[in-house]
Write an enzyme that holds these catalytic residues in place. Sequence first.
Site, PDB file in Angstrom:
ATOM      1  N   ILE A  92       2.322  -6.357   0.443  1.00  0.00           N
ATOM      2  CA  ILE A  92       3.468  -6.768  -0.355  1.00  0.00           C
ATOM      3  C   ILE A  92       2.983  -7.354  -1.675  1.00  0.00           C
ATOM      4  CG2 ILE A  92       5.517  -8.245  -0.413  1.00  0.00           C
ATOM      5  CD1 ILE A  92       5.131  -8.442   2.728  1.00  0.00           C
ATOM      6  N   CYS A  93       3.497  -6.843  -2.764  1.00  0.00           N
ATOM      7  CA  CYS A  93       3.196  -7.382  -4.095  1.00  0.00           C
ATOM      8  C   CYS A  93       4.291  -8.381  -4.430  1.00  0.00           C
ATOM      9  CB  CYS A  93       3.143  -6.245  -5.120  1.00  0.00           C
ATOM     10  SG  CYS A  93       2.838  -6.823  -6.803  1.00  0.00           S
TER      11      CYS A  93
END
Length: 155
Positions: A92-93
């Site tokens: 997840i960014c």
Amino acid sequence: MSTFAAKRLQKEMAKIHQGLAPGIFFVNSPNLQHWQMDIQVLDSNPLYAGKTFRLNFRFSNNYPIEAPEVTFIRAPDREIPMHPHIYSNGIICLDLLSSGNGWSPVQSVESVCMSIQSMLTGNTKNERPEGDEAFVLREGRSVRDIRFVYDDPTV
């Protein structure tokens, strides 16, 4: 695990067993350093209607000073959500998950889950991040070793 991290995680676990925000569910914890949580998007976002997603949390000895490693994982009846900031390998960014400017020790497992719920709620694009295929081919590195560059279009 450090005494400070262990005490903090025990406190969070006790709170989790008292109840969580809607759409957030504790799955399991084989030990204090590794937890799994399920989340659901509670609004009417058609991209995620009726789906439940599994998050994997890994805590370092420096938690809560250092952010946990949080990734989506595949599990029976669980997929990795399509989102412009979620890679197909579950990474997840999200600035909140970086131990740089986004993370704060006041965050908790529950608040991280709520932030990810919110991120999914606001999504209108059924797509992966640009460069997803090349990104996931680079195996063998820790989530902590990845340095995302966050673009703020308001600046």
